[in-house]
Structure formats: structure tokens, C-alpha cells
Design a protein around this motif. Structure first.
Motif, PDB file in Angstrom:
ATOM      1  N   UNK A  40      40.455  62.466  30.888  1.00 28.80           N
ATOM      2  CA  UNK A  40      40.914  63.321  31.985  1.00 28.80           C
ATOM      3  C   UNK A  40      40.812  62.625  33.348  1.00 28.80           C
ATOM      4  N   UNK A  41      39.819  61.763  33.544  1.00 33.55           N
ATOM      5  CA  UNK A  41      39.637  61.071  34.815  1.00 33.55           C
ATOM      6  C   UNK A  41      39.492  59.565  34.537  1.00 33.55           C
ATOM      7  N   UNK A  42      40.614  58.833  34.405  1.00 31.09           N
ATOM      8  CA  UNK A  42      40.538  57.414  34.038  1.00 31.09           C
ATOM      9  C   UNK A  42      39.669  56.533  34.932  1.00 31.09           C
ATOM     10  N   UNK A  43      39.717  56.648  36.274  1.00 29.22           N
ATOM     11  CA  UNK A  43      38.843  55.778  37.078  1.00 29.22           C
ATOM     12  C   UNK A  43      37.351  56.028  36.821  1.00 29.22           C
ATOM     13  N   UNK A  44      36.969  57.285  36.680  1.00 31.59           N
ATOM     14  CA  UNK A  44      35.558  57.597  36.440  1.00 31.59           C
ATOM     15  C   UNK A  44      35.108  57.091  35.075  1.00 31.59           C
ATOM     16  N   UNK A  45      35.946  57.245  34.067  1.00 35.75           N
ATOM     17  CA  UNK A  45      35.608  56.775  32.721  1.00 35.75           C
ATOM     18  C   UNK A  45      35.532  55.253  32.697  1.00 35.75           C
ATOM     19  N   UNK A  46      36.453  54.584  33.388  1.00 31.83           N
ATOM     20  CA  UNK A  46      36.425  53.114  33.442  1.00 31.83           C
ATOM     21  C   UNK A  46      35.133  52.628  34.091  1.00 31.83           C
ATOM     22  N   UNK A  47      34.718  53.266  35.164  1.00 35.27           N
ATOM     23  CA  UNK A  47      33.469  52.874  35.818  1.00 35.27           C
ATOM     24  C   UNK A  47      32.258  53.174  34.939  1.00 35.27           C
ATOM     25  N   UNK A  48      32.280  54.297  34.237  1.00 37.31           N
ATOM     26  CA  UNK A  48      31.137  54.694  33.410  1.00 37.31           C
ATOM     27  C   UNK A  48      30.927  53.766  32.214  1.00 37.31           C
ATOM     28  N   UNK A  49      32.009  53.315  31.599  1.00 37.75           N
ATOM     29  CA  UNK A  49      31.857  52.489  30.397  1.00 37.75           C
ATOM     30  C   UNK A  49      32.041  50.998  30.672  1.00 37.75           C
ATOM     31  N   UNK A  88      30.327  38.738  29.055  1.00 39.97           N
ATOM     32  CA  UNK A  88      31.044  39.852  28.446  1.00 39.97           C
ATOM     33  C   UNK A  88      32.546  39.772  28.712  1.00 39.97           C
ATOM     34  N   UNK A  89      33.294  40.305  27.795  1.00 44.46           N
ATOM     35  CA  UNK A  89      34.746  40.298  27.898  1.00 44.46           C
ATOM     36  C   UNK A  89      35.233  41.373  28.862  1.00 44.46           C
ATOM     37  N   UNK A  90      36.414  41.163  29.406  1.00 44.88           N
ATOM     38  CA  UNK A  90      37.090  42.214  30.153  1.00 44.88           C
ATOM     39  C   UNK A  90      37.606  43.226  29.137  1.00 44.88           C
ATOM     40  N   UNK A  91      37.498  44.495  29.457  1.00 45.40           N
ATOM     41  CA  UNK A  91      37.877  45.539  28.511  1.00 45.40           C
ATOM     42  C   UNK A  91      39.016  46.360  29.089  1.00 45.40           C
ATOM     43  N   UNK A  92      40.078  46.506  28.311  1.00 45.48           N
ATOM     44  CA  UNK A  92      41.185  47.373  28.667  1.00 45.48           C
ATOM     45  C   UNK A  92      41.293  48.491  27.647  1.00 45.48           C
ATOM     46  N   UNK A  93      41.294  49.724  28.119  1.00 44.66           N
ATOM     47  CA  UNK A  93      41.425  50.887  27.244  1.00 44.66           C
ATOM     48  C   UNK A  93      42.863  51.369  27.261  1.00 44.66           C
ATOM     49  N   UNK A 145      39.131  43.359  41.020  1.00 44.77           N
ATOM     50  CA  UNK A 145      37.781  43.833  41.360  1.00 44.77           C
ATOM     51  C   UNK A 145      37.591  45.318  41.078  1.00 44.77           C
ATOM     52  N   UNK A 146      38.636  46.111  41.218  1.00 42.62           N
ATOM     53  CA  UNK A 146      38.561  47.547  40.928  1.00 42.62           C
ATOM     54  C   UNK A 146      39.245  47.821  39.588  1.00 42.62           C
ATOM     55  N   UNK A 147      38.869  48.891  38.900  1.00 41.85           N
ATOM     56  CA  UNK A 147      39.540  49.213  37.638  1.00 41.85           C
ATOM     57  C   UNK A 147      41.044  49.411  37.824  1.00 41.85           C
ATOM     58  N   UNK A 148      41.814  48.849  36.916  1.00 41.17           N
ATOM     59  CA  UNK A 148      43.267  48.933  36.945  1.00 41.17           C
ATOM     60  C   UNK A 148      43.679  50.165  36.146  1.00 41.17           C
ATOM     61  N   UNK A 149      44.437  51.054  36.775  1.00 42.09           N
ATOM     62  CA  UNK A 149      44.890  52.265  36.106  1.00 42.09           C
ATOM     63  C   UNK A 149      46.414  52.214  36.066  1.00 42.09           C
ATOM     64  N   UNK A 150      46.982  52.258  34.865  1.00 44.06           N
ATOM     65  CA  UNK A 150      48.440  52.213  34.674  1.00 44.06           C
ATOM     66  C   UNK A 150      48.869  53.379  33.810  1.00 44.06           C
TER      67      UNK A 150
END
Length: 140
Positions: free
Chosen positions: A87-96, A74-79, A121-126
Motif C-alpha cells: 500500500x505504501x511503496x516508499x515506506x516498505x522499501x525503507x523498512x525492508x 549486500x546486494x541491491x534489492x528491487x521488489x 540514494x533514495x528508493x526508486x518507485x516505478x
């Protein structure tokens, strides 16, 4: 041959902005609709998929979950959350299953740095935090 970077963004001005920011370092493959994107991603097997999150967040998040659970590599996904709908980017990144979320409108340099950091290794939030809404005062 290197694997492409796929950009899925329905709005033309945003899609062109992403292409302009990333074409120097990546082979960019733009798509203008979420509907046929999964089939295209299955056929081309990109290394990274950049998804634009619009007013309705569910179609982009559903596509992200489908990409992460489909296939052997699977590809790496950036939203990119242009309008601060998440509203909560880290939680949404982990969920999807996204590797990162950019909140707000990125500059070319910020977008290129965001895509380069997606393998962490952890979701990147910018990006900047969501602005406070006027109804925040009444919810207290």
C-alpha cells in the motif's frame, strides 16, 4: 567476472518475463523459490536481487531484510509488486532495505530501466499506482 543478477520469483511466467527483459544487459541467475534463496545469494554474492512480491508479501519482505543485513557486501534489492499488495511503496522499501519497488506489471523496457536505476540514494518507485478497491468507498 561480473557479479550476477538474481531473480527470485516462484511463478514461472513472471520469472521468464523478468529473465527475458534483463538477459541482454545482465547475467541472470533465476530461482523459483524463496526458501533456498538466501543460501544461494550468500554463495554467489550478486550485485542485484529482483524479488517478486506475491499474494502474501511477508516472505519476500523478510528475505529482503535478511539480504540487506547479511554479509559484507549486500546486494541491491528491487521488489516487483505485481498485484499491488504494497500500500505504501516508499515506506516498505525503507523498512525492508529495498533499493526500489515496481508496482504493477512492467514491460521489458520499464523493467530494464528500473533495474538500472536501483543504485540511487533514495528508493526508486516505478509503475502505476494501486487501483482503488471497491471497499475504499465504505472506509470513508
Amino acid at each position: 567476472m561480473s557479479r550476477p543478477l538474481v531473480v527470485v520469483e516462484p511463478k514461472t511466467h513472471r520469472r521468464l518475463r523478468i529473465i527475458d527483459a534483463l538477459r541482454a544487459g545482465h547475467r541472470v541467475d533465476p530461482l523459483d523459490a524463496i526458501d533456498g534463496a538466501l543460501r544461494h545469494i550468500r554463495d554467489h554474492r550478486p550485485a542485484v536481487v529482483v524479488l517478486g512480491v506475491g499474494r502474501r508479501t511477508e516472505p519476500a519482505l523478510r528475505l529482503a531484510r535478511q539480504i540487506r543485513t547479511d554479509g559484507s557486501t549486500p546486494a541491491l534489492i528491487g521488489l516487483i509488486d505485481w498485484d499491488h499488495r504494497i500500500s505504501d511503496p516508499p515506506a516498505v522499501a525503507n523498512a525492508c532495505g529495498a533499493a526500489g519497488v515496481f508496482c504493477g506489471t512492467p514491460s521489458n523496457e520499464e523493467l530494464a530501466a528500473f533495474v538500472d536505476e536501483l543504485g540511487a540514494s533514495a528508493p526508486v518507485i516505478h509503475g502505476e499506482p494501486a487501483p482503488r478497491r471497491w471497499n475504499w468507498f465504505f472506509s470513508r
